[in-house]
Design an enzyme around this catalytic site. Sequence first.
Site, PDB file in Angstrom:
ATOM      1  N   MET A   3      33.422  46.197  33.893  1.00  0.00           N
ATOM      2  CA  MET A   3      34.892  46.219  33.861  1.00  0.00           C
ATOM      3  C   MET A   3      35.447  44.981  33.145  1.00  0.00           C
ATOM      4  SD  MET A   3      36.357  47.775  37.389  1.00  0.00           S
ATOM      5  CE  MET A   3      36.583  49.538  37.544  1.00  0.00           C
ATOM      6  N   ARG A   9      45.134  35.766  54.740  1.00  0.00           N
ATOM      7  CA  ARG A   9      44.876  34.955  55.942  1.00  0.00           C
ATOM      8  C   ARG A   9      45.385  33.526  55.766  1.00  0.00           C
ATOM      9  NH1 ARG A   9      40.514  31.527  56.774  1.00  0.00           N
ATOM     10  NH2 ARG A   9      39.779  31.215  58.916  1.00  0.00           N
ATOM     11  N   GLN A  29      32.215  47.085  41.170  1.00  0.00           N
ATOM     12  CA  GLN A  29      32.522  45.680  40.868  1.00  0.00           C
ATOM     13  C   GLN A  29      33.768  45.190  41.594  1.00  0.00           C
ATOM     14  OE1 GLN A  29      31.738  45.163  36.264  1.00  0.00           O
ATOM     15  NE2 GLN A  29      32.112  47.282  36.800  1.00  0.00           N
ATOM     16  N   ASP A  35      39.240  40.696  36.614  1.00  0.00           N
ATOM     17  CA  ASP A  35      39.120  40.607  35.150  1.00  0.00           C
ATOM     18  C   ASP A  35      39.180  39.169  34.633  1.00  0.00           C
ATOM     19  OD1 ASP A  35      39.143  43.387  35.192  1.00  0.00           O
ATOM     20  OD2 ASP A  35      41.308  43.499  34.892  1.00  0.00           O
TER      21      ASP A  35
HETATM   22  O1  F6P Z   1      42.176  45.172  36.660  1.00  0.00           O
HETATM   23  C1  F6P Z   1      41.080  45.475  37.458  1.00  0.00           C
HETATM   24  C2  F6P Z   1      40.392  46.724  36.955  1.00  0.00           C
HETATM   25  O2  F6P Z   1      39.295  46.975  37.815  1.00  0.00           O
HETATM   26  C3  F6P Z   1      39.945  46.679  35.509  1.00  0.00           C
HETATM   27  O3  F6P Z   1      38.752  45.976  35.325  1.00  0.00           O
HETATM   28  C4  F6P Z   1      39.839  48.143  35.199  1.00  0.00           C
HETATM   29  O4  F6P Z   1      40.027  48.377  33.824  1.00  0.00           O
HETATM   30  C5  F6P Z   1      40.941  48.751  36.012  1.00  0.00           C
HETATM   31  O5  F6P Z   1      41.261  47.828  37.035  1.00  0.00           O
HETATM   32  C6  F6P Z   1      40.578  50.071  36.635  1.00  0.00           C
HETATM   33  O6  F6P Z   1      41.718  50.558  37.251  1.00  0.00           O
HETATM   34  P1  F6P Z   1      41.700  51.778  38.265  1.00  0.00           P
HETATM   35  O7  F6P Z   1      41.183  51.265  39.569  1.00  0.00           O
HETATM   36  O8  F6P Z   1      43.114  52.202  38.324  1.00  0.00           O
HETATM   37  O9  F6P Z   1      40.772  52.812  37.702  1.00  0.00           O
END
Ligand code: F6P
Length: 330
Positions: A171, A22, A262, A129
């Site tokens: 995560m 946006r 998350q 992350d």
């Molecule tokens: O990079 C973001 C993230 O959510 C990480 O925390 C996690 O390891 C990964 O992506 C999970 O990926 P996917 O959605 O492909 O399972």
Amino acid sequence: MPDRLGVLTSGGDAPGMNAAIRAVVRTAASAGWDVIGFRRGFCGLIDDDALPLTPRSVANILQRGGSILDTAREARFRDEQVRRAACEVLDRRRCRALIAIGGEGTQTGASRLQAVWDGHVLGVASTIDNDLGGTDHSIGFDTACNTALEAIDRVRDTANALDRLFFIEVMGRNRGFIALAVAIGGGAEAVVLPEVELDPGALLEVIHGNYRRGKLSCIVVVAEGAHPGGARGLLDELDARGAGLRDLPGAGPRVTILGHIQRGGNPTARDRLLASRLACAATRAAIAGQGDRLFGVRGETICATPIADAVAEKKAIDPSLLELVNTLAG
Ligand code: F6P
């Protein structure tokens, strides 16, 4: 004909990406520029799958998680020939700049694209992350931490009711920024991070000491990348050592994996603000004819870093925060 820029979101989605889209569109419009959005990250660039974005078409998205442009992890973009073909798409579409909203993988692609394209490529730091260099905070991190904290608070209620030990996996890919933040915010008794070599004996001492001191529950936050099997693998390893965890109060430990919850949900105020500021700054840079910059923040100040430098930066965890977890575990 007005000048035009392209925008895409790529990699893992992060709450706040829509707020960034946006801000790109409305900042560009205020300078008389058009915007087109490429769908599914670099896939849309390769396949020439794009749609016009206007100040009206980005209405009512600021508060929504996910990405209206969708996102993807695109292996084809590793091929230089494919990137050169993407440049032709951008040129055919009359784009003078491209804004790439995403984390490390996205910005690696953005930097490689900049190396073969005459237009300007700008990055906006966005990953839950928070592991991307060139910024203290990336879009989505704050929301992911708040989502994880809400879940941890709920687990704490049931853990207290049963005097139970929980391992909660969060995560973070192969980094522990989310884990460390929510360990402090959630009052965890311990945190297990990829950045710190696991000392099983020390961890067990924390857990058993916790019950000896009369605490009613114990939460160990485990970063997903801290152990090959995540939180379950960690518990299996501790069990295999005869750690006595099954004899603790509460009929044995439990593992909770927070997973993709998350990544979703409405962005927090902090993420909306960050996304709006970074995307506006990146768009203004594009309009000013600047390229090869990743937009992030240092403290509260917006900063721009050559994209490859940001990707190469190895962000360190703050050891004083780790120490804080231990001190406050009481
Ligand atoms: O990079 C973001 C993230 O959510 C990480 O925390 C996690 O390891 C990964 O992506 C999970 O990926 P996917 O959605 O492909 O399972």
